[in-house]
Design an enzyme around this catalytic site. Sequence first.
Site, PDB file in Angstrom:
ATOM      1  N   HIS A 121       0.956  -1.255  -0.191  1.00 61.37           N
ATOM      2  CA  HIS A 121      -0.030  -0.108  -0.005  1.00 61.37           C
ATOM      3  C   HIS A 121       0.889   0.997  -0.068  1.00 61.37           C
ATOM      4  O   HIS A 121       1.932   1.214   0.484  1.00 61.37           O
ATOM      5  CB  HIS A 121      -0.907  -0.081   1.272  1.00 61.37           C
ATOM      6  CG  HIS A 121      -1.863   0.965   1.326  1.00 61.37           C
ATOM      7  ND1 HIS A 121      -1.489   2.362   1.886  1.00 61.37           N
ATOM      8  CD2 HIS A 121      -3.147   0.975   1.362  1.00 61.37           C
ATOM      9  CE1 HIS A 121      -2.783   3.080   1.941  1.00 61.37           C
ATOM     10  NE2 HIS A 121      -3.646   2.459   1.517  1.00 61.37           N
ATOM     11  N   ASP A 198       3.481  -4.213   8.047  1.00 63.06           N
ATOM     12  CA  ASP A 198       2.285  -3.642   8.051  1.00 63.06           C
ATOM     13  C   ASP A 198       1.075  -4.926   8.046  1.00 63.06           C
ATOM     14  O   ASP A 198       0.686  -5.274   7.158  1.00 63.06           O
ATOM     15  CB  ASP A 198       2.064  -3.110   6.563  1.00 63.06           C
ATOM     16  CG  ASP A 198       0.769  -2.261   6.322  1.00 63.06           C
ATOM     17  OD1 ASP A 198       0.695  -1.549   5.450  1.00 63.06           O
ATOM     18  OD2 ASP A 198      -0.177  -2.518   6.931  1.00 63.06           O
ATOM     19  N   GLN A 201      -4.223  -4.949   6.902  1.00 59.79           N
ATOM     20  CA  GLN A 201      -5.364  -6.150   6.365  1.00 59.79           C
ATOM     21  C   GLN A 201      -5.210  -7.515   7.061  1.00 59.79           C
ATOM     22  O   GLN A 201      -6.166  -8.370   6.811  1.00 59.79           O
ATOM     23  CB  GLN A 201      -4.649  -6.353   4.678  1.00 59.79           C
ATOM     24  CG  GLN A 201      -5.008  -5.090   3.866  1.00 59.79           C
ATOM     25  CD  GLN A 201      -6.561  -4.492   3.925  1.00 59.79           C
ATOM     26  OE1 GLN A 201      -7.258  -5.381   4.064  1.00 59.79           O
ATOM     27  NE2 GLN A 201      -6.844  -3.420   3.872  1.00 59.79           N
ATOM     28  N   LYS A 224      -9.922  -1.237  10.865  1.00 59.82           N
ATOM     29  CA  LYS A 224      -9.668  -2.515   9.933  1.00 59.82           C
ATOM     30  C   LYS A 224     -10.443  -3.838  10.760  1.00 59.82           C
ATOM     31  O   LYS A 224     -10.901  -4.647  10.036  1.00 59.82           O
ATOM     32  CB  LYS A 224      -8.316  -2.682   9.638  1.00 59.82           C
ATOM     33  CG  LYS A 224      -7.571  -1.636   8.774  1.00 59.82           C
ATOM     34  CD  LYS A 224      -8.321  -1.612   7.493  1.00 59.82           C
ATOM     35  CE  LYS A 224      -7.110  -0.508   6.682  1.00 59.82           C
ATOM     36  NZ  LYS A 224      -7.610  -0.180   5.388  1.00 59.82           N
ATOM     37  N   CYS A 362      -4.553   2.417  -3.419  1.00 59.07           N
ATOM     38  CA  CYS A 362      -3.406   2.875  -3.210  1.00 59.07           C
ATOM     39  C   CYS A 362      -2.246   1.897  -3.043  1.00 59.07           C
ATOM     40  O   CYS A 362      -1.427   1.522  -2.367  1.00 59.07           O
ATOM     41  CB  CYS A 362      -3.577   3.141  -1.712  1.00 59.07           C
ATOM     42  SG  CYS A 362      -4.467   4.678  -1.244  1.00 59.07           S
TER      43      CYS A 362
HETATM   44  C1  LIG Z   1      -2.155  -2.784   3.749  1.00 58.27           C
HETATM   45  C2  LIG Z   1      -2.379  -1.235   4.030  1.00 58.27           C
HETATM   46  N1  LIG Z   1      -1.552  -0.489   4.657  1.00 58.27           N
HETATM   47  C3  LIG Z   1      -1.914   0.766   5.101  1.00 58.27           C
HETATM   48  C4  LIG Z   1      -3.076   1.149   4.993  1.00 58.27           C
HETATM   49  C5  LIG Z   1      -3.550   2.578   5.467  1.00 58.27           C
HETATM   50  O1  LIG Z   1      -4.361   2.500   6.960  1.00 58.27           O
HETATM   51  P1  LIG Z   1      -4.657   3.729   7.596  1.00 58.27           P
HETATM   52  O2  LIG Z   1      -3.544   4.627   7.937  1.00 58.27           O
HETATM   53  O3  LIG Z   1      -5.707   3.085   8.557  1.00 58.27           O
HETATM   54  O4  LIG Z   1      -5.263   4.556   6.352  1.00 58.27           O
HETATM   55  C6  LIG Z   1      -4.227   0.451   4.309  1.00 58.27           C
HETATM   56  C7  LIG Z   1      -5.515   0.974   4.150  1.00 58.27           C
HETATM   57  N2  LIG Z   1      -6.187   0.628   3.202  1.00 58.27           N
HETATM   58  C8  LIG Z   1      -7.209   0.796   2.448  1.00 58.27           C
HETATM   59  C9  LIG Z   1      -7.937   1.968   2.785  1.00 58.27           C
HETATM   60  O5  LIG Z   1      -8.988   2.092   1.915  1.00 58.27           O
HETATM   61  N3  LIG Z   1      -8.865   0.932   1.087  1.00 58.27           N
HETATM   62  C10 LIG Z   1      -7.791   0.365   1.460  1.00 58.27           C
HETATM   63  O6  LIG Z   1      -7.697  -0.752   0.962  1.00 58.27           O
HETATM   64  C11 LIG Z   1      -3.860  -0.948   3.967  1.00 58.27           C
HETATM   65  O7  LIG Z   1      -4.746  -1.694   3.565  1.00 58.27           O
END
Ligand SMILES: Cc1ncc(COP(=O)(O)O)c(CNc2co[nH]c2=O)c1O
Length: 404
Positions: A121, A198, A201, A224, A362
């Site tokens: 991501h 990370d 997911q 999540k 992303c």
């Molecule tokens: C693998 C992964 N890493 C980092 C992030 C960032 O997470 P945040 O800091 O909570 O925003 C996401 C968010 N993924 C997604 C956000 O919207 N659609 C997605 O797949 C993710 O899926």
Amino acid sequence: MFNVETIRKDFPILQRQVNGKPLVYFDNAATSQTPQQVIDAIVDYYSNYNANIHRGVHSLSQEATDKYEEARLKIQKHFNAKASHEIIMTAGTTHGINLVASGFTALLKEGDEVIVSALEHHSNIVPWQMLCERSGAILKVIPMNDEGELVMSAYDDLLSEKTKLVFVNHISNALGTINPIESIIKKAHAVGAAVLVDGAQACPHVKADVQALNVDFYVVSAHKMCGPTGVGMLYGKEEWLNKLPPYQGGGEMIAEVSFEKTTYAGLPHKFEAGTPNICGGIAFGAAIDYMNNIGFKNINAYEHELLEYATKRLLEIEGLKIYGTSKRKTSVVSFNLDGIHPYDVGTLLDKMGVAVRTGHHCAQPIMDYFKIPGTIRASFAFYNTKAEIDVLVEGVKKAKMMLS
Ligand SMILES: Cc1ncc(COP(=O)(O)O)c(CNc2co[nH]c2=O)c1O
């Protein structure tokens, strides 16, 4: 006993209609839905003990502090961290990654190498590119293959004594691939490199055991895994967290402040400047309780059933291609229809009450690899049903007819 119809009653939003149709929510990889138990924890905080934490002399502040630190202990236990001060409360995964990347500026020198995977991501790519710009370190990339898996032989070739840091996701948000992080960590440690995983997911699907993984940093977002947005956690091995300088300056993260010299607080507060998302942290703890009450084994088994059913049903549609066909996958199906832009399909599905995500998610390097602008991503959670998958499939068939 796992009963999806009973579970669905915990989620008020699932009773909603969208465009006059029952909501079919298949965008769980973007953010999960929130059970009443977590909503109640938020209402309870603001109704009964909203106060600033850690230094208040009054009862409300003490109550809020106790609840917040209780949540930290829940998070520590859930991820099996050795000590609660290895749990840094953050605003989410992106915040946690940036905190570590910023700290490594002081630890890297020109010519050092850091390794990222092709499946990341943007939140686990851009902060490290910025680190390389600041430090002169060189970014290396573990390539992917047509199944959406990492090419581990190439990883072996990338590793050397110059490698100082490896950062990979536990599970790909765009494809659902579960990465072999145990092996990635072991090989990185063999050359003396630290590893950040990370877990954004992974946290809704698996209970990561950070000590068993022997990972150096692990980051997640509460939203999540049935928690609120704007809160998450960074796990860091104490020895590594002690090597990193503070990320932000302000209240909470200090021991003594004078214009001559300021000294910093110990862990975890060294990395927790300012008033935190108190309510969010407490609700994160409630989300962990909720998901553990259902049981990750039950969640995993049921979501795997949904994945298999969705894959089988979608592949009935001629001209539909699935991206990410690894045998090691979580409940995400990314697909396209021949000659039809994903955005158009997503828009039509929304008219039918079906929420999917379309675009590059992303994860533009993955889309570049497949030479596509994006995909339609359906991501399933333990509160979805096979009947909802049937609605998705009928909707895709209808969209195909209308757009072909
Ligand atoms: C693998 C992964 N890493 C980092 C992030 C960032 O997470 P945040 O800091 O909570 O925003 C996401 C968010 N993924 C997604 C956000 O919207 N659609 C997605 O797949 C993710 O899926």
